[in-house]
Every structure is written in structure tokens, then in C-alpha cells.
Design an enzyme around this catalytic site. Structure first.
Site, mmCIF file in Angstrom:
data_model
loop_
_atom_site.group_PDB
_atom_site.id
_atom_site.type_symbol
_atom_site.label_atom_id
_atom_site.label_comp_id
_atom_site.label_asym_id
_atom_site.label_seq_id
_atom_site.Cartn_x
_atom_site.Cartn_y
_atom_site.Cartn_z
ATOM 1 N N CYS A 1 0.362 -1.089 -0.020
ATOM 2 C CA CYS A 1 0.067 -0.496 0.424
ATOM 3 C C CYS A 1 0.685 1.026 -0.175
ATOM 4 O O CYS A 1 0.639 2.325 -0.677
ATOM 5 C CB CYS A 1 -0.976 0.035 1.550
ATOM 6 S SG CYS A 1 -2.007 1.416 1.438
ATOM 7 N N CYS B 1 1.106 3.674 4.986
ATOM 8 C CA CYS B 1 2.397 3.457 6.401
ATOM 9 C C CYS B 1 3.746 2.818 5.599
ATOM 10 O O CYS B 1 3.976 2.390 5.422
ATOM 11 C CB CYS B 1 1.923 2.113 7.367
ATOM 12 S SG CYS B 1 -0.343 2.827 7.749
ATOM 13 N N GLN C 1 -8.569 18.960 10.635
ATOM 14 C CA GLN C 1 -7.661 17.428 11.306
ATOM 15 C C GLN C 1 -7.986 16.531 10.692
ATOM 16 O O GLN C 1 -8.866 15.821 11.102
ATOM 17 C CB GLN C 1 -7.331 18.254 12.775
ATOM 18 C CG GLN C 1 -6.625 19.220 12.569
ATOM 19 C CD GLN C 1 -5.030 19.327 12.393
ATOM 20 O OE1 GLN C 1 -4.509 18.189 11.748
ATOM 21 N NE2 GLN C 1 -4.177 20.114 12.058
ATOM 22 N N TYR D 1 -1.416 31.288 9.453
ATOM 23 C CA TYR D 1 -1.285 30.234 8.581
ATOM 24 C C TYR D 1 -2.741 29.260 9.256
ATOM 25 O O TYR D 1 -3.335 28.515 9.818
ATOM 26 C CB TYR D 1 -0.568 28.984 8.362
ATOM 27 C CG TYR D 1 0.765 30.025 8.583
ATOM 28 C CD1 TYR D 1 1.031 29.723 6.783
ATOM 29 C CD2 TYR D 1 1.462 30.849 9.035
ATOM 30 C CE1 TYR D 1 2.217 30.022 6.243
ATOM 31 C CE2 TYR D 1 2.570 31.324 8.679
ATOM 32 C CZ TYR D 1 3.092 30.957 7.003
ATOM 33 O OH TYR D 1 4.438 31.299 6.768
ATOM 34 N N CYS E 1 5.101 20.478 11.414
ATOM 35 C CA CYS E 1 4.389 19.627 10.361
ATOM 36 C C CYS E 1 5.937 18.619 10.199
ATOM 37 O O CYS E 1 6.011 17.518 9.183
ATOM 38 C CB CYS E 1 3.606 19.319 9.674
ATOM 39 S SG CYS E 1 3.723 20.887 8.707
#
Ligand code: SAH
Length: 459
Positions: A84, A87, A289, A318, A414
Site C-alpha cells: 500500500c 503507512c 484535521q 496560517y 509538521c
């Protein structure tokens, strides 16, 4: 100077020991000083690897067989983990993942910001770290047996059918499976990317964790949604909590999911959710989120760092749909939020009204243009919060923050690399980094979210 030789060649099979892991989760091994990146290798492990590609300064390899295993290695829970690509860390225990993320932050602060002395707390993890995503966006395809929906195979555009995704809310899996079955029963065709024909491109399911409300979004190539009436009848019958069904048309040959035309074909255009006691309206297109549980943990930390008494003016740069701004507004005198996407600001204003918050003001524009203008107007902020995208803050914005000289800066990030770069600039401008708290918003992926507290150095 002697030309440096590369000690390995393509197709060599060699034994290596992994010393580290990259920000994208690959193992790092050194062969006579030459760096080899090998997916799935964990620090401390030894393995037989095959060299796939060599460049001047580094190369890539494939893990063939482990000869010694890390105590942090575990069997991935998901049967499709290797295909996939959604992850990257399921082969690492959750404890190992949290340690890895803390080290990523410490390393970036030291290497890029020269901030090795800054205290980085252990990452706040999620318990249990599964089933957290409140939004599923799945491409639809077709096989002989009928419609399929799932994910693109790693580095390809082949759609693989999926019944369950272990980081997705169970409700979203069920919704996608039901909609897929109904569309199949009704004979709705899947969009074919190669031929640019067919109908159904994507199914999106959104879920309000606190309210249990469900939104279904159907994206078609065609303006018309075939069998619309039966589709709606069956979806509303089989999914009792559905509150909103939205149709979006995307006729273009593109990887972008949404087209420009959106209409609510049943129910409300919004579902609602709460983070803490603040209510948010979520539309088909608005950003929200994806892990509401850990978002609350992150924002509580940002709020704690802001240390508001009720008298302060706060700027939230932001600000997106105003999530942090509204959290702050309850404890501040006044909050100013700025965000570049106009629709997000419309949502922020709506969310303020929804919560009867009257001391938050929002502006559309670039933070690096709007905030200098606010400064000129004489707005003085005791606390400035920033939550920029991965590329970090604009330099003009950082200079403006330094000129505005707030008591505290709360930096939500992030990307540890740009966080480190920006903290360095702010430190040079007269602020001191007090502490950094990473929060695991995306278990089993390599994403690392942090909140950093800076204080003005009193002269
Ligand atoms: N604080 C929000 C969203 C943060 S994501 C939340 O917690 O939900 C970063 C946001 O920065 C995005 O919404 C993006 O649209 C916005 N953005 C990107 N560049 C910008 C700029 N130059 N000025 C203002 N906002 C910007």
C-alpha cells in the site's frame, strides 16, 4: 585529490548493519563510509541486502534477509502493508515509532538549527494508535467481478481493492464498502484513467468522531450521476447516520481528486464535529484535521504554551479554518487569524459564529503580507502562534515577528527540518526556545508534528 571510489556495485549482495533511519523511514547503513538506504531496515539490525542503484554519494538497496533483528521489530498488523505505501512504520513497534520520531526532531534541531541544547520531550502517542483517520478518500476501479475501491499500489496507478484500512475509522471502511456495493448493484461504471471514460472516480467518507455524523461524497467524471434517486434511497437506508450526500464533478484528465462543481444531493452540506468543546462545520471540500483525538492533545499543548490570562491580543498565522484561533479566543482578549485560502477563512468565520465567539477576526491573504500590515496599523500581539505548511514560515514573516517582539511565540510544525531552520532565525532575533513537544498525529506513518515554545529574551 584522489577520486573516491564507490565500494559497492549494482546487484552486489552484501551484509550490512543499520545505524539509523531516514525521515522517510528507510534504514541507513554505511559500507566503508558509503551510505546505503534500505527500506524496512531498522537501527541495530544486520541484514543481507542487494544493491539496486549507486550514485556518487549514496546508493539504494533492497532488504533480502535479516541476520539479526531489532527488539523493536514487529509483524505489521495490516495484511496489505507492503503493497500500500500509506503507512511506512508498521514493521516498527509503536514504542519504537515514538522513539524514532523524538530522535528525528532532536537530530533536525541540532543539525539544522544548532539547537542541541533544546529539550525535546518524549512524543505524546495515541492509545490505541489505530483507526484514527476521520476521512477516507478512495479511488474506484473495475475488475471482471465488478467495482473495486481501495488504494493505488505503491509507485503505480493500479487500484487494489481494500475492505479495511487499520488507520481508518471503522465507520469509513463500512461506508466505502456499502457505497461500492450499491454502485455496483446499480451498474454504475468506474472511471478508467487510461481511457478517460466511465463514471465514478472517487468515494469519500467523512466522519464526525464526537457526533457520529457521516458525509458521503461521490466524484464522477460525468455531469450526470446515473441512478441518482436509487443511489440516495439505498445509501440513506443502509447507512443510518448519514447526514450529507454530496456530488462533485471532475471531468478533467488529472490526478487532482475534486472538480469545480459541487452540489449537495441529499441532506445538509455539512456534518459537524467537536474538538474539545468547540464545534466545527465540515464541508466536502473544507480542510479538517484527520486525527481529532491527537489534534486536541496538540492544541491543548499550544494553548498551555500560549499561557493566556484573558488580556492578550494573539495572532494565529496560517490559521486554516480557525481551529487554533477559536481555541485561543476563549482565553484571550482578541485573536487575529490569517490564512491564504479564502474558503478556509469563510469556514473560520462560520465556525466562530457557530460557537458564539466574537473576539476572533479573520483575514484572507499571505501571512507575510497581512501581518506586516497589522504591525503598521499598531496591532501589538503578546503571543504569536504559527502553524505553517511543510516549507515553514516565510522569511519576511519571521522578520516581522522579530520586529513585533511578542512575549511568546508558539510554533506548531509538521516538518522538523523547517522548524529547526525557523527557530534558529527567531533565536538570532532575540527569542529563546524553551521546549519542544512532539505529538503523534499520524501513527504508523513517518509524519512528525511538534509544538515549540519560544520566549522573548529580556535585555
Ligand atoms: N492551523 C490550521 C491549519 C494549518 S495548515 C489548523 O490547525 O487546522 C497550514 C495552512 O497554511 C494551510 O491552511 C494553508 O492554506 C496555509 N498557508 C499556506 N501558505 C500561506 C501563506 N503564505 N500565508 C497564509 N497562509 C498560508
Amino acid at each position: 585529490m584522489a577520486k573516491q571510489t564507490i565500494p559497492v556495485q549494482k546487484n552486489d549482495i552484501i551484509e550490512v548493519e543499520f545505524q539509523d533511519m531516514t525521515h522517510d523511514g528507510s534504514g541507513v547503513a554505511k559500507v566503508n563510509g558509503y551510505t546505503l538506504f534500505v527500506p524496512y531496515g531498522l537501527p541495530g539490525e544486520k541484514a543481507k541486502v542487494k544493491v539496486l542503484k549507486t550514485k556518487k554519494a549514496y546508493g539504494y538497496g533492497k532488504l533480502l534477509q535479516l541476520t539479526s533483528e531489532s527488539e523493536f521489530r514487529t509483524e505489521p498488523s495490516c495484511p496489505i502493508y507492503n503493497q500500500c505505501g500509506g503507512c511506512q512504520l508498521q514493521h516498527l513497534t509503536y514504542e519504537g515509532q515514538l522513539n524514532y520520531k523524538q530522535k528525528q526532531v532532536q537530530d533536525a534541531l541540532a543539525r539544522i538549527g544548532g539547537l542541541e541544547h533544546v529539550h525535546v520531550h518524549p512524543v505524546i502517542g495515541m492509545e490505541p494508535p489505530w483507526r484514527y483517520r476521520n476521512k477516507a478518500q478512495v479511488p474506484v476501479g473495475e475488475e471482471e467481478a465488478g467495482l473495486i475501491a481501495g488504494f493505488y499500489q505503491k509507485s503505480s496507478h493500479r487500484i487494489i481493492n481494500m475492505e479495511a484500512c487499520l488507520i481508518q475509522e471503522e465507520s469509513n471502511d463500512q461506508v466505502v464498502n456499502i457505497v461500492k456495493r450499491i454502485a455496483n448493484d446499480l451498474g454504475i461504471s468506474a472511471y478508467d484513467e487510461q481511457e478517460h471514460r466511465g463514471v465514478l472516480r472517487h468515494i469519500i467518507a467523512k466522519y464526525g468522531k464526537q457526533t457520529k455524523e457521516i458525509m458521503v461524497v461521490l466524484i464522477t467524471k460525468t455531469k450526470d450521476l446515473p441512478h441518482k434517486k436509487q443511489l440516495i434511497e439505498r445509501i440513506t437506508k443502509e447507512i443510518p447516520n448519514v447526514k450529507s450526500i454530496v456530488h462533485n464533478v471532475n471531468p478533467k484528465r488529472t490526478n487532482v481528486i475534486f472538480g469545480d462543481e459541487t452540489s449537495t444531493i441529499w441532506g445538509e452540506p455539512y456534518i459537524y464535529d467537536y474538538i474539545g468543546d468547540i464545534k466545527f462545520a465540515i464541508s466536502a471540500r473544507s480542510f479538517y484535521q484527520v486525527n481529532p483525538v491527537q489534534t486536541k492533545v496538540l492544541y491543548d499543548k499550544a494553548l498551555e504554551y500560549a499561557a493566556l490570562t484573558g488580556k492578550e491580543t494573539v495572532i494565529d498565522a496560517y490559521c486554516g479554518i480557525g481551529t487554533i484561533s477559536l481555541f485561543l479566543a476563549k482565553q484571550a482578549h482578541k485573536v487575529y487569524g490569517v490564512e491564504i485560502v479564502g474558503e478556509a477563512i469563510a469556514d473560520a468565520k462560520r465556525n466562530a459564529r457557530l460557537n458564539h465567539i466574537e473576539n476572533a477576526e479573520f483575514a484572507v491573504g499571505q501571512a507575510e503580507k497581512v501581518i506586516p500590515w497589522w504591525h503598521k496599523q499598531g496591532i501589538q500581539a503578546a503571543v504569536i502562534v504559527v502553524d505553517p505548511p511543510r516549507k515553514g514560515c516565510d522569511e519576511v514573516l519571521l522578520k516581522t515577528i522579530i520586529a513585533m517582539n511578542p512575549e511568546r511565540i508558539v510554533y506548531v510544525s509538521c516538518n522538523p527540518a523547517t522548524l529547526a531552520r525557523d527557530l534558529r532565525i527567531l533565536e538570532d532575533g532575540g527569542f529563546e526556545t524553551k521546549e519542544v513537544q512532539p505529538v503523534d498525529m499520524f501513527p504508523h506513518t513517518t509524519h512528525v508534528e511538534c509544538v515549540a515554545l519560544m520566549s522573548r529574551v529580556e535585555k
